[in-house]
Design a protein around this motif. Structure first.
Motif, PDB file in Angstrom:
ATOM      1  N   ARG A  96     -40.140  39.088 -68.200  1.00  0.00           N
ATOM      2  CA  ARG A  96     -39.877  40.251 -67.343  1.00  0.00           C
ATOM      3  C   ARG A  96     -38.398  40.432 -67.077  1.00  0.00           C
ATOM      4  N   ALA A  97     -37.700  39.330 -66.935  1.00  0.00           N
ATOM      5  CA  ALA A  97     -36.260  39.437 -66.714  1.00  0.00           C
ATOM      6  C   ALA A  97     -35.581  40.024 -67.934  1.00  0.00           C
ATOM      7  N   GLU A  98     -36.008  39.574 -69.078  1.00  0.00           N
ATOM      8  CA  GLU A  98     -35.428  40.117 -70.296  1.00  0.00           C
ATOM      9  C   GLU A  98     -35.702  41.604 -70.410  1.00  0.00           C
TER      10      GLU A  98
ATOM     11  N   VAL B  15     -26.788  34.981 -65.250  1.00  0.00           N
ATOM     12  CA  VAL B  15     -27.301  36.348 -65.147  1.00  0.00           C
ATOM     13  C   VAL B  15     -28.824  36.333 -65.170  1.00  0.00           C
ATOM     14  N   GLY B  16     -29.354  35.599 -66.153  1.00  0.00           N
ATOM     15  CA  GLY B  16     -30.804  35.536 -66.278  1.00  0.00           C
ATOM     16  C   GLY B  16     -31.463  34.980 -65.028  1.00  0.00           C
ATOM     17  N   GLN B  17     -30.880  33.922 -64.497  1.00  0.00           N
ATOM     18  CA  GLN B  17     -31.466  33.321 -63.300  1.00  0.00           C
ATOM     19  C   GLN B  17     -31.393  34.266 -62.111  1.00  0.00           C
ATOM     20  N   ASN B  18     -30.310  35.004 -62.038  1.00  0.00           N
ATOM     21  CA  ASN B  18     -30.189  35.988 -60.970  1.00  0.00           C
ATOM     22  C   ASN B  18     -31.330  37.005 -61.055  1.00  0.00           C
ATOM     23  N   VAL B  19     -31.510  37.499 -62.266  1.00  0.00           N
ATOM     24  CA  VAL B  19     -32.529  38.529 -62.407  1.00  0.00           C
ATOM     25  C   VAL B  19     -33.905  37.954 -62.123  1.00  0.00           C
TER      26      VAL B  19
ATOM     27  N   ALA C  87     -27.184  43.681 -61.064  1.00  0.00           N
ATOM     28  CA  ALA C  87     -27.756  43.831 -59.725  1.00  0.00           C
ATOM     29  C   ALA C  87     -28.931  44.793 -59.761  1.00  0.00           C
ATOM     30  N   LEU C  88     -28.781  45.816 -60.555  1.00  0.00           N
ATOM     31  CA  LEU C  88     -29.847  46.799 -60.716  1.00  0.00           C
ATOM     32  C   LEU C  88     -31.089  46.142 -61.329  1.00  0.00           C
ATOM     33  N   ALA C  89     -30.860  45.407 -62.406  1.00  0.00           N
ATOM     34  CA  ALA C  89     -31.975  44.750 -63.078  1.00  0.00           C
ATOM     35  C   ALA C  89     -32.688  43.805 -62.131  1.00  0.00           C
ATOM     36  N   ARG C  90     -31.889  43.076 -61.361  1.00  0.00           N
ATOM     37  CA  ARG C  90     -32.471  42.112 -60.433  1.00  0.00           C
ATOM     38  C   ARG C  90     -33.358  42.795 -59.408  1.00  0.00           C
ATOM     39  N   ALA C  91     -32.893  43.973 -58.959  1.00  0.00           N
ATOM     40  CA  ALA C  91     -33.675  44.681 -57.946  1.00  0.00           C
ATOM     41  C   ALA C  91     -34.927  45.317 -58.538  1.00  0.00           C
ATOM     42  N   LEU C  92     -34.844  45.666 -59.820  1.00  0.00           N
ATOM     43  CA  LEU C  92     -35.970  46.371 -60.420  1.00  0.00           C
ATOM     44  C   LEU C  92     -37.091  45.457 -60.898  1.00  0.00           C
ATOM     45  N   VAL C  93     -36.716  44.217 -61.205  1.00  0.00           N
ATOM     46  CA  VAL C  93     -37.675  43.346 -61.880  1.00  0.00           C
ATOM     47  C   VAL C  93     -38.928  43.079 -61.042  1.00  0.00           C
ATOM     48  N   THR C  94     -38.783  43.218 -59.721  1.00  0.00           N
ATOM     49  CA  THR C  94     -39.949  42.940 -58.884  1.00  0.00           C
ATOM     50  C   THR C  94     -40.823  44.164 -58.691  1.00  0.00           C
ATOM     51  N   GLN C  95     -40.491  45.244 -59.396  1.00  0.00           N
ATOM     52  CA  GLN C  95     -41.286  46.467 -59.338  1.00  0.00           C
ATOM     53  C   GLN C  95     -41.550  46.927 -57.913  1.00  0.00           C
ATOM     54  N   PRO C  96     -40.497  47.203 -57.201  1.00  0.00           N
ATOM     55  CA  PRO C  96     -40.675  47.609 -55.802  1.00  0.00           C
ATOM     56  C   PRO C  96     -41.176  49.038 -55.706  1.00  0.00           C
ATOM     57  N   ALA C  97     -41.695  49.381 -54.541  1.00  0.00           N
ATOM     58  CA  ALA C  97     -42.124  50.759 -54.331  1.00  0.00           C
ATOM     59  C   ALA C  97     -40.908  51.661 -54.132  1.00  0.00           C
ATOM     60  N   ILE C  98     -39.908  51.162 -53.442  1.00  0.00           N
ATOM     61  CA  ILE C  98     -38.699  51.942 -53.192  1.00  0.00           C
ATOM     62  C   ILE C  98     -37.491  51.124 -53.613  1.00  0.00           C
ATOM     63  N   LEU C  99     -36.562  51.744 -54.316  1.00  0.00           N
ATOM     64  CA  LEU C  99     -35.304  51.064 -54.636  1.00  0.00           C
ATOM     65  C   LEU C  99     -34.215  51.611 -53.727  1.00  0.00           C
ATOM     66  N   LEU C 100     -33.556  50.736 -53.017  1.00  0.00           N
ATOM     67  CA  LEU C 100     -32.508  51.151 -52.092  1.00  0.00           C
ATOM     68  C   LEU C 100     -31.158  50.813 -52.692  1.00  0.00           C
TER      69      LEU C 100
ATOM     70  N   LEU D  94     -24.448  39.135 -56.362  1.00  0.00           N
ATOM     71  CA  LEU D  94     -25.056  38.300 -57.390  1.00  0.00           C
ATOM     72  C   LEU D  94     -24.747  36.845 -57.099  1.00  0.00           C
ATOM     73  N   PHE D  95     -25.753  35.981 -57.192  1.00  0.00           N
ATOM     74  CA  PHE D  95     -25.567  34.578 -56.838  1.00  0.00           C
ATOM     75  C   PHE D  95     -24.618  33.908 -57.827  1.00  0.00           C
ATOM     76  N   PRO D  96     -23.485  33.428 -57.333  1.00  0.00           N
ATOM     77  CA  PRO D  96     -22.477  32.895 -58.263  1.00  0.00           C
ATOM     78  C   PRO D  96     -22.885  31.603 -58.952  1.00  0.00           C
ATOM     79  N   HIS D  97     -23.835  30.885 -58.357  1.00  0.00           N
ATOM     80  CA  HIS D  97     -24.168  29.601 -58.946  1.00  0.00           C
ATOM     81  C   HIS D  97     -25.314  29.715 -59.952  1.00  0.00           C
ATOM     82  N   MET D  98     -25.754  30.949 -60.188  1.00  0.00           N
ATOM     83  CA  MET D  98     -26.813  31.127 -61.171  1.00  0.00           C
ATOM     84  C   MET D  98     -26.322  31.999 -62.313  1.00  0.00           C
TER      85      MET D  98
END
Lengths: 389, 401, 305
Positions: A130-132, A109-113, A160-173, A103-107
């Motif tokens: 969408r982040a919310e 939580v919301g900005q990270n997501v 971290a999970l939220a951040r990865a999900l927000v872009t609606q990827p086809a696969i989550l790794l 997670l980017f330390p200089h941002m």
């Protein structure tokens, strides 16, 4: 939705419901071979686990799918029908949840997501909404404005999970995302992840070294060792029908007895060990051959005890005379070692009242043990096994 | 009599502590830490420690000195800026750490006011008696060193009449002893963009001398310029600078030499040894016999007050005697072209020690110099003119423009 | 943070009762720093407001020294010095940042990295003057550059403005202060976990966006340090301007030297006070510039994990 430069366009040709194809991937780091001709597929919406110890190549494989690593050699890699071998990570339609969250330390939580959306040029209000939503999904909406260092480990994981999900990827790794959490939290998070998986219907590819985790969460497990796949299939397959001694051992089978195959019949194999013949279901790779080395794999829970005087003569049962050995207290059960003439056997004693001082024999049902290939067995790919222990 | 320029009073550690009660935080920390930061130079009976501001006045090596006096010489060079030099002596108690101080004349009054030096008994330095009259009778020696009643404040180390270096062939100018004009440095079309002079007040002073001798400016007392005269000179220099006359303004000796060797200039106000250095690289530089004036200077040796307390006065006298001997003259004059206190002793020394004829040649040149160059009226400059700071400020104005 | 009390601390506590606890554990250092640096600085500033000659000071407050300073061409001097220092600092930042980025993240070969470090440090074994003087023979009228230019026919006459000019001074500074800008930025960037870069990439940011959104903010402490360590020493530099500029380009600190050389300590003090003022102004500027990203505190706080 998002900018077109990021989304991988849906393929016109149908690919059944396979969302991922990796064919003949080989990767080297200097002289070390991390992946040796590995091929996998993933079905749309499945929870696929890459299981293995460190050095097995599971993380490398994950990173190759993500695009963070370019494989030394690969025949084909396609996500959702499109060949992505030339497409960099930033443009592939999958996101990664890192082991240490990253997670980017200089941002905040919301900005990270929001990050994934921001770099796609989505406008501020949309991003925020969408982040919310994503944070609500992981139940952290109230932490929107917090800084990363103010969160606990579990909370960071969810961000971290939220951040990865927000872009609606086809696969989550997911790269061993629960590794840094304590036990109770890990168990809770496993449940959450399963919930999310069900709710979202996304394809999850999960990397872990814990076989318990893999059993809990997966639709399908791919067990890897030293860059090769040693067994793949649903959890029950790996649990009950390990393909090799290695798999059995990895999956936590306590009792592994080695011997030679004496006879084979209808999927049942009989193994001579010392002066005993032990039979069970054959689950090894390939066909059972007379004279080939094999391993009997029987779980400690399946071992029953016959007190002195009792006879064990039911059909379909393996029995061994034994005497008591060491006892270890494990809280829920006692870990009892029994000495036989072919080696120690571990049993679990759930009932405190059982007297183990004077035993006739131990026994288990043939249907409850598996006969596997000896040692590591051949891998799912081609090639000879050349390793010693 | 001299007037004191009143730049310093003796602010030694002792005086300071007396003032401390009435004092303020103004000189607080630096003075307290001062004692801790002084470098300790070991004092040894048979070593003479010399503080000198002119690096070119040091002979090739001190072996002749050591042979003939039996003492070792340790020299320390310090920048010749009067501020730095006087601070070192008066505020940092230089006399504690040095046995002989050698500097440009002109700072004597400040040193005397600060009780930093004591007069030298001329009878204790035998070679003093034989200094040629042409030298002792120089008005400036009389003024600065003030020999009186068997005592003198300082003993001449070396002196010279400075002018400038130039390339006679390239500039189509006559060679010495024919005279060449200072205009080559300041105003000549021939050297536009290819001349240079120094960067501090001394060279402003020279420009003033130039202006006086070419009738461009009325000057009251050239030996003590007024602020207005300094300003007017600065205006002249600024005008020439903006016309592109000067290639640069040098700071140290090495700068002069490198300007000449690298072909950056055709005429350059420089020290005489620079011409010799530049010619070593195959140049054709000559040191001018200048039309308008020479810049005459003398470095003298003084004895710090502390020597009397330390008890090595006798050794110091011997050292001073050596400086006024043929040995030093034979060493420094051929090397740099400077004139020492006793050039007359050199030929005999050279013969006794089997040195070559170049010594004799150099000495003859030196004596001729005394006769002709030193005889020109302008100008003998002092290290600490009354309006030193204004002059430097004006020079800074020039550099800033 | 528990502060361990010592006898020293007790004394300090009695004298200065209201400072927060953390200071006590630094009491020794603070005293030395205060006594050795702050007090002399204050003394210099104080002195510049008085009159006198040499080291005789009359305690009549006046602005005379400052008037003198400005009448000696001081405003030109100030403007020139600040202009050159600011220009060079800016150029250094533009050059050093990509270089540091490459060195920290782009350079995979350890041998290359090692050689680069050496090349950056070795020049400091020479004295500053020695490093700079070498350029005279390169840029001089008969120097290598001119010879090359003449040989290739690019010019008819040797180029004179390569040395003893502002160009030369800029060039000298550029080389001399390159390492001071590179080192802090390099350190800052190497501290950036590669995970962040991968995460940024993975989330869809191309290299440029990663640079802007992730690398630069996290490298900001190094950038700030680099700017401070370049700009301020440059104001105090005496060597480069003199040797490369041949006194044609006068800078602040050289002026201080020449003032002290003629015992003009008071004007030198005024000049020093002016320089201090510039440095303070610079700090204020820096502070203001960092406000939008949360201020100086925030910039360094981003290193918290």
């Amino acid at each position: 939705m998002a900018n077109s430069d990021v989304t991988v366009p849906r393929a016109a040709v149908g690919n059944g419901d396979q969302i991922l194809h990796v064919e003949h991937a080989t990767h080297r780091f200097g002289d070390v071979v991390a992946l040796d001709d590995v091929s996998i597929t993933a079905r749309r919406g499945e929870f696929l686990t890459l299981l293995g110890e460190s050095g097995s190549g599971k993380t490398t494989l994950l990173r190759i799918v993500a695009g963070l690593e370019r494989p030394t050699r690969i025949a084909r890699i396609a996500i959702d029908g499109e060949d992505v071998s030339a497409i960099p990570a930033s443009r592939r339609n999958c996101t990664t949840v890192f082991q240490h969250y990253a997670l980017f330390p200089h941002m905040s939580v919301g900005q990270n997501v929001e990050y994934g959306l921001r770099v796609r040029g989505i406008d501020r209000d949309q991003r925020r909404k969408r982040a919310e939503d994503a944070l609500a999904l992981v139940r952290l909406l109230d932490k929107y404005g917090r800084r990363v260092h103010q969160l606990s480990g579990g909370e960071r994981q969810r961000v971290a999970l939220a951040r990865a999900l927000v872009t609606q990827p086809a696969i989550l790794l997911l790269d061993e995302p629960l590794g840094a959490l304590d036990e109770k939290l890990r168990v809770d998070m496993q449940v959450e992840l399963l919930d999310l998986h069900e709710k979202l219907g996304l394809t999850f590819i999960y990397v872990t070294h814990s076989q318990e985790e893999a059993l809990t969460m997966s639709d399908r497990i791919i067990l890897m060792r030293r860059g090769r796949i040693v067994q793949e299939g649903p959890p029950t397959d790996l649990f009950d029908r390990p393909a090799s001694r290695f798999v059995a051992d990895f999956m936590g089978v306590e009792n592994l007895l080695e011997g030679t195959i004496e006879s084979v019949q209808n999927g049942t194999a009989s193994v001579r060990i010392g002066g005993h013949v032990i039979s069970g279901a054959w689950s090894g790779t390939g066909l059972a051959e007379r004279g080939a080395p094999a391993c009997v794999a029987v779980r400690a829970e399946r071992i029953r005890l016959a007190p002195r005087g009792a006879t064990v003569d039911e059909p379909g049962v393996n029995a061994l005379p034994c005497t008591s050995g060491a006892t270890i207290y494990k809280g829920k059960y006692l870990d009892q070692t029994l000495d036989t003439d072919i080696g120690p056997v571990k049993a679990r004693i759930w009932d405190r009242g059982v007297d183990v001082t004077d035993l006739e024999a131990l026994w288990w049902r043939e249907s409850e043990c598996a006969i596997t290939s000896a040692e590591n067995g051949a891998g799912a790919g081609s090639g000879e096994e050349a390793d010693a222990a | 009599m001299r007037t004191s320029k009143h730049l310093y009073f003796h602010l030694s550690r002792r005086n300071f502590i007396k003032c401390a009660a009435a004092g303020t935080a103004i000189v607080g920390a630096p003075a307290i830490l001062k004692g801790l930061t002084r470098k300790a130079i070991a004092q040894d009976e048979n070593t003479i420690r010399l503080l000198i501001t002119g690096p070119t006045l040091i002979p090739g090596d001190w072996s002749a000195f050591e042979r003939e006096t039996g003492f070792k010489m340790e020299d320390t060079v310090i920048k010749d800026d009067p501020g730095i030099f006087l601070t070192e002596i008066l505020v940092n108690d230089g006399g504690d750490r040095f046995d002989i101080i050698a500097a440009l004349t002109g700072a004597e009054q400040d040193l005397i006011d600060g009780e930093a030096i004591k007069p030298i008994e001329t009878s204790a330095v035998p070679n003093w008696g034989g200094i040629p009259e042409s030298i002792t009778q120089m008005p400036y020696l009389q003024r600065d060193l003030a020999p009186e009643g068997g005592y003198v404040w300082g003993v001449p180390l070396a002196m010279n009449a400075d002018s400038f270096g130039y390339l006679p062939e390239k500039l189509n100018e006559p060679r010495p002893p024919e005279e060449a004009s200072w205009s080559l440095v300041y105003e000549s079309e021939k050297t536009l963009g290819r001349s240079s002079t120094g960067d501090n007040y001394i060279y402003l002073w020279e420009a003033l001398a130039y202006l006086k001798n070419t009738g461009q400016l009325e000057v009251g007392d050239l030996l003590d310029p007024s602020p207005e005269e300094a300003a007017a000179t600065a205006d002249f220099l600024i005008e020439r600078k903006q016309a592109g006359q000067f290639r640069n303004f040098w700071k140290i000796f090495d700068d002069q030499v490198s300007d000449m060797k690298n072909g950056e200039v055709d005429a350059i106000r420089c020290w005489e040894p620079a011409v010799r250095e530049a010619n070593k690289a195959g140049g054709d530089w000559v040191y001018a016999n200048a039309t308008e004036f020479y810049t005459k200077w003398m470095h003298a040796c003084y004895i710090p007050t502390q020597v009397h307390d330390r008890g090595n006065l006798e050794q110091v006298h011997t050292a001073l005697n050596w400086i006024l001997s043929g040995s030093y003259a034979a060493g420094i004059t051929p090397l740099r072209g400077y004139v020492t206190g006793r050039p007359d002793l050199a030929p005999q020394y050279a013969e006794e020690n089997g040195m070559g004829p170049e010594v004799g040649v150099a000495i003859d040149e030196a004596l001729a110099k005394v006769k002709f160059k030193f005889a020109k009226e302008d100008f003998w400059f002092s290290a600490v003119p009354s309006n030193l700071q204004e002059m430097q400020a004006q020079m800074d104005r020039v550099l800033n423009a | 943070m528990a502060a361990t009390l010592t006898a020293n601390d007790d004394v300090m506590r009695r004298l200065l009762p209201r400072l927060p606890a953390g200071v006590w554990s630094l009491s020794g250092f603070t005293v030395v720093w205060f006594g050795g640096i702050v007090i002399p600085l204050l003394a210099i500033i104080l002195v510049s407001f008085f009159q006198g000659r040499g080291i005789r000071i009359n305690l009549d407050p006046t602005f005379l020294q400052y008037e003198r300073f400005f009448s000696y061409g001081g405003s030109d001097l100030l403007a020139r010095s600040v202009r050159i220092a600011a220009t060079i600092t800016f150029i250094e930042l533009m050059i050093a940042f990509p270089f540091a980025l490459w060195l920290a993240k782009g350079c995979k070969n350890n041998m290359v990295r090692l050689l680069t470090f050496t090349a950056l440090t070795v020049p400091f074994f020479l004295s500053p003057a020695a490093r700079v003087i070498v350029w005279r023979s390169v840029f001089g009228i008969n120097g290598v550059v001119n010879q090359a230019l003449l040989a290739t026919g690019a010019v008819d006459e040797p180029v004179t403005w390569l040395i003893f000019s502002e160009f030369a001074v800029h060039f000298g500074f550029l080389g001399a202060f390159f390492p001071t800008m590179v080192w802090p930025i390099f350190l800052s960037i190497s501290l950036i976990d590669n995970d962040f870069l991968e995460a940024s990439n993975d989330l869809g940011a191309n290299r440029f966006r990663t640079l802007v959104h992730v690398i630069f903010p996290l490298a900001l402490p190094g950038v700030v340090a680099g700017i401070v360590f370049t700009f301020i020493p440059m104001l105090g530099d005496t060597v480069v301007a003199q040797h490369m500029g041949g006194n044609n380009v006068l800078m602040l600190s050289a002026q201080v030297q020449s003032l002290i050389g003629v015992s003009n300590f008071l004007v030198a003090a005024a000049l020093a006070a002016v320089v201090l003022g510039i440095m303070l102004a610079f700090q204020v500027l820096l502070w203001a510039a960092l406000k939008p990203v949360g201020g100086l505190n925030e910039v360094f706080a981003n290193l918290r994990r």
